[in-house]
Design a protein around this motif. Structure first.
Motif, short mmCIF file in Angstrom:
data_model
loop_
_atom_site.label_atom_id
_atom_site.label_comp_id
_atom_site.label_asym_id
_atom_site.label_seq_id
_atom_site.Cartn_x
_atom_site.Cartn_y
_atom_site.Cartn_z
N ASN A 10 0.83 -1.21 0.00
CA ASN A 10 0.00 0.00 0.00
C ASN A 10 0.87 1.26 0.00
O ASN A 10 0.57 2.24 -0.70
N HIS A 13 2.40 1.71 -3.36
CA HIS A 13 1.38 2.16 -4.31
C HIS A 13 1.09 3.64 -4.13
O HIS A 13 0.94 4.39 -5.11
N THR A 14 1.01 4.06 -2.85
CA THR A 14 0.73 5.47 -2.56
C THR A 14 1.85 6.37 -3.09
O THR A 14 1.60 7.41 -3.70
N THR A 16 3.99 5.70 -5.48
CA THR A 16 3.96 5.66 -6.94
C THR A 16 2.85 6.58 -7.49
O THR A 16 3.03 7.25 -8.51
N ARG A 17 1.72 6.61 -6.78
CA ARG A 17 0.58 7.41 -7.23
C ARG A 17 0.85 8.92 -7.05
O ARG A 17 0.46 9.73 -7.88
N LEU A 18 1.55 9.27 -5.96
CA LEU A 18 1.77 10.68 -5.64
C LEU A 18 3.00 11.27 -6.32
O LEU A 18 3.04 12.48 -6.60
N SER A 70 -2.62 11.61 -14.26
CA SER A 70 -1.73 10.92 -13.32
C SER A 70 -1.02 11.90 -12.37
O SER A 70 -0.48 11.49 -11.34
N ALA A 73 -3.15 13.47 -8.27
CA ALA A 73 -3.06 13.02 -6.87
C ALA A 73 -1.89 13.68 -6.16
O ALA A 73 -2.04 14.17 -5.03
N GLY A 74 -0.72 13.73 -6.80
CA GLY A 74 0.44 14.36 -6.18
C GLY A 74 0.29 15.85 -6.03
O GLY A 74 0.70 16.44 -5.02
#
Length: 344
Positions: A10, A13-14, A16-18, A70, A73-74
Motif C-alpha cells: 500500500n 502504491h501510494t 507511486t501514485r503521488l 496521473s 493526486a500528487g
C-alpha cells in the motif's frame, strides 16, 4: 508477515501514485526560487516573492499545457497535506513573549484593530460581490499577515485552489505597492519615526516588508514596526482557531472537535506554546522556519498547478477592488489609533 507485506504494498502504491505530481510541484518550486534569485541579482530587490512566483508559474503551466490525470493526486497532496504541515511549522516562529515587550494598552489596541479589520474587510468583500470564502481569505490576509494568513486560513475554510490563488495574487500586488508607497507618505502624514513604525506595523502584510518599509525612517521605526507587526501576527492563532469552530459548526450541525479544530491547528498551537516556553532549541528555529517557508512555496506551486487562469480572471476586478478598500479601511483604523494614542 502477510500484514507487513500488504502494508508495504500500500505504501509503495501510494508513493507511486503521488510521486509524478509531487515532482512537477517541486519543479515549479525550483523555477520560482530561481526566478526570485535572478530578480534579486538583476533588480536588486524581491519585488515578487517566490511564493507568488510559484503560483504564477504553476498557473501558467496549467493554462498552457494539458496536464495528464496521473499528476492530480500528487498535486492535490502538495496543495493540501504539505500546506497543512507548513502551517504546523509556522507555529514555531511565533512567540508570546512579544506581549511582554509591549504595554497591554498597545497589545489590546492591536487586537481590537485586527478584529475590526477582519469584520470590516469581510463586509467590504461581500458588498463587492465576493463569495464568502474569498472574502474571508482577503480579510485574513489584509488584517494579519498577508500570504501566510491566507495560506493558514485556506484549509480551515476548505477554500478552493482558484480562490486561494486569486486572493494571494492580488493581495501580493497590494503588499508590494504598500511597501513602495509608505516611505513617501511619512512626511505628508507628519509621522515621527515611532509613529511611522506603528503605522507600518499595523498595515504592511509581511515582517520582511515591514523591515523594508521602515528602514528609510531609521532604527527606532524599524524596531517599533517589527514589534507591532509581531503582535499582529500573534493574532493568527486565535483567528484560525475561531474560523475552525465557526466553519465546523456551519458544516457539521453538532459540535465535533475533530472537524472544528483540525490536526494542523492543534500542531500549530503546540509549537507556538513550545516556542513561547523556550522549549525549542534556538539552533532549530531557523531550519524549522526555512522548512515551513519551503513547504509553503511547494504548496503554492501545487495550487497554481490546480488553477486555470481563466477561472480567476472573472473575479479579478472584484478581488483587487475589495482588497484595496480593505487596506484603506485598515489604514484608517491605524491612523485613528495613532491619534488616540498620541492624545494619551
Amino acid at each position: 508477515m502477510a500484514l507487513a507485506s500488504h502494508t508495504d504494498h500500500n505504501t509503495s502504491h501510494t508513493i507511486t501514485r503521488l510521486l509524478p505530481g509531487v515532482l512537477v510541484a517541486l519543479a515549479v518550486t525550483a523555477a520560482a526560487m530561481l526566478a526570485e534569485t535572478l530578480e534579486v541579482h538583476l533588480l536588486h530587490g524581491r519585488w515578487i516573492e517566490s511564493l507568488v512566483l510559484a503560483i504564477l508559474i504553476g498557473m501558467a503551466v496549467r493554462s498552457c499545457f494539458d496536464l495528464p490525470a496521473s499528476l492530480e493526486a500528487g498535486i492535490q497532496f502538495c496543495a493540501k497535506t504539505v500546506l497543512e504541515v507548513a502551517v504546523v511549522l509556522l507555529g514555531a516562529s511565533i512567540s508570546l513573549s512579544a506581549i511582554e515587550d509591549a504595554g497591554m494598552t498597545l497589545v489590546i489596541a492591536i487586537m481590537v484593530i485586527v478584529a475590526l479589520s477582519l469584520i470590516g474587510s469581510y463586509a467590504i468583500g461581500r458588498l463587492a460581490g465576493l463569495p464568502p470564502r474569498i472574502a474571508t481569505l482577503v480579510a485574513c490576509g489584509n488584517s494579519i499577515c498577508g500570504n501566510s494568513a491566507i495560506a493558514a486560513a485556506a484549509p480551515v475554510i476548505k477554500a478552493k485552489p482558484d480562490e486561494i490563488a486569486s486572493s494571494i495574487a492580488f493581495t501580493a500586488v497590494l503588499g508590494v505597492a504598500l511597501v513602495l508607497a509608505l516611505p513617501l507618505l511619512q512626511v505628508p502624514m507628519s509621522l515621527g519615526a515611532a509613529d511611522y513604525g506603528v503605522f507600518a506595523g499595523l498595515t504592511v502584510y509581511a515582517v520582511p516588508q515591514v523591515l523594508a518599509a521602515t528602514a528609510p525612517a531609521g532604527l527606532v521605526s524599524v524596531q517599533t514596526g517589527t514589534l507591532v507587526k509581531l503582535i499582529r501576527v500573534l493574532m493568527l492563532g486565535p483567528v484560525i482557531a475561531t474560523l475552525s469552530v465557526l466553519h465546523g459548526r456551519k458544516d457539521g450541525g453538532k459540535l465535533c472537535w475533530r472537524s472544528m479544530v483540525p490536526w494542523f491547528i492543534i500542531g500549530f498551537a503546540a509549537l507556538m506554546a513550545l516556542r513561547s516556553a523556550d522549549m525549542i532549541p534556538q539552533a532549530a528555529l531557523a531550519p524549522i522556519s526555512a522548512a515551513s517557508g519551503l513547504l509553503t512555496i511547494v504548496s503554492m506551486a501545487a495550487l497554481g498547478l490546480s488553477v486555470d487562469i481563466r477561472s480567476i480572471r472573472q473575479s479579478g476586478t472584484r478581488v483587487i477592488g475589495a482588497a484595496t478598500l480593505s487596506l484603506a479601511f485598515l489604514s484608517g483604523l491605524a491612523l485613528i489609533f495613532l491619534k488616540v494614542f498620541a492624545a494619551h
